[in-house]
Design a protein around this motif. Structure first.
Motif, short mmCIF file in Angstrom:
data_model
loop_
_atom_site.label_atom_id
_atom_site.label_comp_id
_atom_site.label_asym_id
_atom_site.label_seq_id
_atom_site.Cartn_x
_atom_site.Cartn_y
_atom_site.Cartn_z
N PRO A 155 0.85 -1.19 0.00
CA PRO A 155 0.00 0.00 0.00
C PRO A 155 0.88 1.24 0.00
N PRO A 156 0.37 2.37 -0.47
CA PRO A 156 1.20 3.58 -0.54
C PRO A 156 1.86 3.95 0.78
N TRP A 157 1.18 3.74 1.90
CA TRP A 157 1.76 4.16 3.18
C TRP A 157 3.01 3.37 3.56
N ALA A 158 3.17 2.18 2.98
CA ALA A 158 4.31 1.33 3.31
C ALA A 158 5.28 1.16 2.16
N ALA A 159 5.11 1.94 1.12
CA ALA A 159 5.87 1.69 -0.11
C ALA A 159 7.25 2.31 -0.13
N HIS A 160 7.49 3.36 0.62
CA HIS A 160 8.73 4.12 0.44
C HIS A 160 9.57 4.27 1.70
N ASP A 161 8.95 4.58 2.82
CA ASP A 161 9.70 4.81 4.05
C ASP A 161 10.21 3.47 4.60
N PRO A 162 11.51 3.31 4.83
CA PRO A 162 12.06 2.03 5.28
C PRO A 162 11.45 1.54 6.60
N LEU A 163 11.20 2.45 7.54
CA LEU A 163 10.65 2.05 8.83
C LEU A 163 9.25 1.49 8.68
N TYR A 199 5.37 -3.04 7.93
CA TYR A 199 4.34 -3.69 7.11
C TYR A 199 4.77 -5.10 6.71
N ASP A 200 6.02 -5.25 6.31
CA ASP A 200 6.50 -6.54 5.80
C ASP A 200 6.59 -7.61 6.88
N THR A 201 6.80 -7.22 8.11
CA THR A 201 7.09 -8.22 9.15
C THR A 201 6.07 -8.32 10.27
N GLU A 202 5.25 -7.29 10.45
CA GLU A 202 4.43 -7.28 11.67
C GLU A 202 2.98 -6.88 11.47
N TRP A 203 2.73 -5.83 10.72
CA TRP A 203 1.36 -5.32 10.61
C TRP A 203 0.43 -6.39 10.06
N GLY A 204 -0.69 -6.57 10.72
CA GLY A 204 -1.69 -7.51 10.24
C GLY A 204 -1.47 -8.95 10.66
N MET A 205 -0.38 -9.22 11.36
CA MET A 205 -0.15 -10.58 11.84
C MET A 205 -0.85 -10.77 13.18
N PRO A 206 -1.36 -11.98 13.46
CA PRO A 206 -2.17 -12.19 14.66
C PRO A 206 -1.41 -11.92 15.97
N ARG A 245 -0.34 -3.15 22.02
CA ARG A 245 -0.97 -2.57 20.82
C ARG A 245 -2.06 -1.57 21.18
N VAL A 246 -2.85 -1.88 22.20
CA VAL A 246 -3.88 -0.93 22.64
C VAL A 246 -3.23 0.38 23.07
N CYS A 247 -2.14 0.28 23.83
CA CYS A 247 -1.45 1.49 24.28
C CYS A 247 -0.86 2.27 23.11
N LEU A 248 -0.21 1.56 22.19
CA LEU A 248 0.41 2.25 21.05
C LEU A 248 -0.63 2.93 20.18
N GLU A 249 -1.76 2.26 19.97
CA GLU A 249 -2.83 2.90 19.19
C GLU A 249 -3.35 4.14 19.91
N GLY A 250 -3.41 4.08 21.23
CA GLY A 250 -3.83 5.25 21.99
C GLY A 250 -2.84 6.39 21.89
N PHE A 251 -1.55 6.07 21.98
CA PHE A 251 -0.53 7.10 21.83
C PHE A 251 -0.57 7.72 20.43
N TRP A 258 1.77 7.30 12.70
CA TRP A 258 2.21 5.98 13.15
C TRP A 258 3.73 5.86 13.07
N ARG A 259 4.33 6.57 12.14
CA ARG A 259 5.79 6.54 12.03
C ARG A 259 6.44 7.06 13.32
N LEU A 260 5.88 8.10 13.90
CA LEU A 260 6.41 8.64 15.14
C LEU A 260 6.31 7.61 16.26
N ILE A 261 5.21 6.89 16.30
CA ILE A 261 5.03 5.86 17.33
C ILE A 261 6.07 4.77 17.16
#
Length: 203
Positions: A23-31, A36-43, A53-59, A65-68
């Motif tokens: 997706p565009p949000w994960a296409a260019h920035d290495p972080l 996206y490649d290793t963690e996002w969307g995995m159970p 995850r609840v805390c990070l989403e709250g922050f 999300w890059r800042l987090i």
């Protein structure tokens, strides 16, 4: 797949130099790409992992999300790797002057409050991971562009309401939808991206 070559401004998947569509949000920035490649969307099903995850989403509310992700290790250090039993008894006063963190009093206090609420769920015979997963819908979206990705659902609205009843904060329906995406409860990977279906939750 011709759609993958359309401009990212239209929200379509983008082919990377490695030939993988993201997706565009994960296409260019290495972080973001690595996340996206290793963690996002995995159970994520365990209590401590879901509490983090609840805390990070709250922050993240009102921030990028890059800042987090940049501050994640500092947040882990400050909150004992998000062990809810430790965080539940913490004072946050010493954290307010720590520039490595998100220095927002309400968000820092929410982490402690949410830890206490997480422990409270045990008294109901469940834990936070099980509780959040109980709101998994019967179907997951199949968006082709970022514009087709929902930002909330009936399930995220109910989850937010039920968590708030139990003392959680910074758990609005949009934030909880993002949580459900990031922990594999939903698969909102764009159709055609290389991570679509990677969680194994949705065939």
């Amino acid at each position: 797949m011709t759609e993958l070559h359309l401009t990212p401004e239209l929200g379509w998947p983008v082919n990377g130099e490695d030939g993988r569509a993201r997706p565009p949000w994960a296409a260019h920035d290495p972080l973001l790409r690595d996340y996206y490649d290793t963690e996002w969307g995995m159970p994520v099903t365990d209590e401590q992992g879901m509490f983090e995850r609840v805390c990070l989403e709250g922050f993240q509310v009102g921030l990028s999300w890059r800042l987090i992700l940049q501050k994640r290790e500092a947040l882990r250090a400050a909150f004992a790797s998000f062990d809810p039993e430790v965080v539940a008894g913490m004072s946050i006063e010493h954290l307010l002057d720590d520039a490595s963190l998100i220095r927002n009093r309400r968000k820092l206090e929410a982490a402690v409050k949410n830890a206490q609420a997480t422990l409270g769920l045990r008294e109901e015979g469940t834990h936070l991971g099980e509780f959040v997963w109980s709101y998994q819908p019967e179907r997951t979206p199949a968006p082709r562009t970022m514009e087709e990705v929902p930002t909330r659902s009936a399930e995220s609205e109910q989850l937010a309401k039920d968590l708030k009843k139990r003392g959680f904060s910074f758990v609005g329906p949009v934030t909880m939808y993002a949580l459900m995406e990031s922990t594999g409860i939903l698969d909102t990977n764009l159709v055609g991206t290389w991570r679509r279906g990677a969680s194994g939750v949705w065939a």
